[in-house]
Design an enzyme around this catalytic site. Structure first.
Site, PDB file in Angstrom:
ATOM      1  N   HIS A 266       0.832  -1.216   0.097  1.00 29.49           N
ATOM      2  CA  HIS A 266      -0.043  -0.135  -0.183  1.00 29.49           C
ATOM      3  C   HIS A 266       0.966   1.180  -0.029  1.00 29.49           C
ATOM      4  O   HIS A 266       1.749   1.439   0.759  1.00 29.49           O
ATOM      5  CB  HIS A 266      -0.898   0.107   1.311  1.00 29.49           C
ATOM      6  N   SER A 284      -5.599   6.088   4.368  1.00 28.08           N
ATOM      7  CA  SER A 284      -6.543   5.643   3.600  1.00 28.08           C
ATOM      8  C   SER A 284      -6.132   5.875   1.970  1.00 28.08           C
ATOM      9  O   SER A 284      -5.962   7.259   2.042  1.00 28.08           O
ATOM     10  CB  SER A 284      -7.947   5.953   3.846  1.00 28.08           C
ATOM     11  N   ARG A 330      -2.478   0.750  -6.602  1.00 29.91           N
ATOM     12  CA  ARG A 330      -1.478   0.871  -5.325  1.00 29.91           C
ATOM     13  C   ARG A 330       0.075   0.364  -5.643  1.00 29.91           C
ATOM     14  O   ARG A 330       0.935   0.819  -5.457  1.00 29.91           O
ATOM     15  CB  ARG A 330      -1.973   0.010  -4.284  1.00 29.91           C
ATOM     16  N   GLU A 425     -10.504 -12.560   2.125  1.00 29.48           N
ATOM     17  CA  GLU A 425      -8.829 -12.550   1.798  1.00 29.48           C
ATOM     18  C   GLU A 425      -8.186 -13.835   1.979  1.00 29.48           C
ATOM     19  O   GLU A 425      -7.213 -14.047   1.551  1.00 29.48           O
ATOM     20  CB  GLU A 425      -8.302 -11.572   2.713  1.00 29.48           C
TER      21      GLU A 425
END
Length: 637
Positions: A266, A284, A330, A425
């Site tokens: 990220h 975020s 990302r 996930e």
């Protein structure tokens, strides 16, 4: 073994609808005869347990936290995607499907991704009905914002607390079923083995984390909803308790592990500040809607950001990717941040950070408007760093966040072990080599609310309702296996802590199998991982005994599994001789430094089969077929 993904025939947009009609049903009177185990109570687990109990099944739900509300889904900040097209800006189910396939660098199944996009619209309706307080426009309509990899606004949000609010909605549904007696909740219980009888998953073995008691639980089907394995890197945005143990123990019982090297970095995290840290904090991705990413143009420029004039700043994402700017996916944002820092243009004392600047947004919209959108995120940043992001830019740097790899599942979310499912996930199915932001919450709720209730029923309809008692020989055998591992760990009495080994392993994984990889580094990393694992089993120190609350033992069991998983991740990264999404092999890049895919050789899902301790795993390939999207070079310029 040939992998059968069980993708239905027919047109892409009709597959799920036809499949739902063709699945076998269990009549209401018979549903109460079947028991289902759900491991994990995050968004996937809580929604699955609540939905299956609502249908009439008897559900046992397990979590290692003291409450389902502490599941790591609560930490998600920015939002959840859905193809509602409230903004009338060109969104559609097909566009969400295409953005997700493209964002994953064409390494995901078309059928699963389309279904995800299709049910996304129902997720929002479900959550609104549960009272989730999504942000709203002045007129009352739900508000949307953009996330990386998209040129439309499709992300629904509740300030920077979207995961928390969605989890509270799922938790309320779960609590209703607990009160109704249809869900039996087991907190502070960690799954340590799957029990296979006659080739089917028929239960689990758990350890009570308060008393140390080893217990068995029987069922007709087992659903693993246990999240990702980002903590293999030690420093990540995951909660400290997040682990791979449930999925890894299932893998060792026959469930193939798919694409383990596909890890998401990220780009918007608070940089590492020292060796004292045990985790990293996410900022975020929604902040990239209004924040502009930049570094000084000159190397080694240590001036304060407000002292660097506009013409001496490099807004490198806007410069290189004008069509998407700061909202590139990302993996691309992360690699570019690393690149400018490697060039010596990073900021902060470590030089491993870039600026995320809100000065233009505040000037354009006012601080009050920015505060309404991101106030809690700004407060969190200021509490952690001591810097006011309204007055000076945030400093951010990439960090491990999400894992696209996981247990291999077919279209029904069943693993290679009949009766054993993986949701959210914990499976590999929907994100390819890179997950688009705001799609994790979408997948978890899609799997739990709208997929598993159909597909699990289809499996149970063809299965006798006969229950297997937990004194069956296979349960006893699995219990002895778990007790043996625990006894072995407790008997070592070495000199180095569990955290010592976890940190050492994590640094090797980050340095050589993190944001970029190459053959030389992976070869070195594999050798070091084997050495660390060997020393761990000879020299780890665990205090206390099993029959008590023993956090050190908990950690040791999880780190032992991470050590084995890490080696498989390295093997997977070595075998995939291409760059795609979050998997960036430095030998395979374009002249512009972008990922260089090799569709002729690597357009497949890598599914690894466990063959025994200290033995190489077997690689099985599920070839990916693209009939509705054109395989093309991924470009955001």
């Amino acid at each position: 073994m040939k992998l059968d993904s069980k993708i239905p025939d027919g047109q892409l947009a009709e597959k799920w609808g036809k499949h739902k009609f063709n699945v076998k049903l269990v009549n209401p009177a018979n549903k109460r005869k079947y028991d289902i185990i759900v491991v994990g109570t995050g968004l996937a687990g809580a929604s699955a347990a609540a939905s299956l109990a609502e249908l009439g099944y008897n559900v046992k739900a397990f979590c290692f936290q003291d409450s389902p509300r502490r599941a790591h889904s609560i930490a998600a900040q920015g939002g959840i995607n859905a193809a509602k097209n409230y903004q009338n800006d060109g969104d559609s189910v097909h566009r969400l499907f295409y953005d997700t396939i493209k964002g994953g660098d064409f390494r995901a199944r078309e059928s699963n991704v389309y279904r995800l996009a299709e049910v996304s619209t129902s997720i929002i309706d479900q959550c609104v009905a549960q009272g989730v307080p999504f942000a709203r426009e002045y007129g009352g309509l739900l508000s949307n914002r953009s996330f990386g990899g998209s040129q439309v606004s499709r992300t629904f949000y509740a300030r920077g607390q979207t995961g928390q609010q969605l989890l509270l909605g799922a938790y309320s549904a779960l609590s209703r079923q607990i009160a109704a007696g249809k869900v039996e909740m087991f907190t502070r219980s960690e799954m340590l083995d799957v029990v296979i009888i006659d080739g089917k998953a028929r239960g689990i073995v758990t350890r009570n984390l308060v008393t140390g008691k080893i217990e068995s639980h029987s069922a007709h089907a087992v659903l693993l909803c246990t999240g990702g394995y980002g903590n293999v890197f030690f420093l990540s945005t995951n909660a400290m308790g997040s682990n791979v143990t449930a999925a890894w123990r299932a893998h060792k019982r026959g469930a193939f592990f798919a694409n383990p090297c596909f890890t998401q970095i990220h780009p918007t995290c608070i940089p590492v500040s020292g060796d004292h840290q045990s985790k990293l904090t996410l900022m975020s991705e929604s902040l990239r809607n209004d924040g502009r990413v930049w570094v000084p143009k000159a190397k080694g420029d240590k001036r304060k950001p407000q002292d660097i004039p506009e013409e001496e700043r490099d807004y490198f994402l806007e410069r290189k990717y004008p069509a998407f700017g700061n909202l590139v996916p990302r993996d691309i944002a992360s690699r570019n941040a690393k690149q400018v820092c490697d060039e010596g243009r990073g900021v902060g004392t470590s030089g491993l950070a870039v600026y995320l600047d809100f000065a233009d947004a505040i000037k354009r919209d006012s601080q009050k408007v920015v505060e309404a959108k991101y106030g809690n995120l700004f407060d969190m940043y200021q509490q952690i760093t001591g810097e006011n992001p309204y007055q000076m830019p945030m400093r951010i740097y990439p960090a491990v966040h999400y894992t696209m790899g996981g247990l291999w599942v077919d279209y029904n979310l069943m693993t290679t072990v009949p009766g054993l499912y993986a949701l959210g996930e914990a499976n590999f199915s929907d994100h390819g080599a890179n997950r688009l932001g705001a799609s994790a919450l979408m997948q978890g709720l899609a799997d739990g609310y709208f997929v598993a209730p159909y597909t699990v029923g289809d499996y149970l309809a063809a299965m006798p309702a006969t229950k297997i008692p937990t004194d069956h020989a296979e349960f006893k055998k699995a219990e002895e296996n778990v007790k043996g591992i625990i006894s072995k760990l407790l008997s070592i009495n070495g000199t180095k802590t569990v955290d010592h080994f976890h940190k050492e392993m994590g640094k090797i994984m980050w340095d050589y199998c993190g944001m970029s990889r190459d053959a030389k580094g992976l070869t070195f990393a594999k050798k070091r991982m084997q050495e660390i694992r060997e020393e761990f089993w000879k020299n780890v120190k665990i205090v206390g005994v099993n029959e008590e609350l023993n956090i050190t033992l908990e950690k040791a069991l999880r780190v032992a599994d991470f050590l084995e998983l890490g080696e498989l991740m390295i093997d997977d990264a070595m075998s995939r001789e291409e760059s795609c999404g979050g998997h960036f092999r430095e030998e395979y890049q374009t002249p512009e430094g972008e990922a260089d895919r090799n569709d002729d050789k690597f357009a497949y899902v890598a599914a690894w089969e466990y063959t025994g301790d200290n033995k190489p795993e077997n690689l099985h390939k599920e070839e990916l077929v693209f009939e509705n999207v054109k395989l093309s070079k991924r470009s955001y310029k």
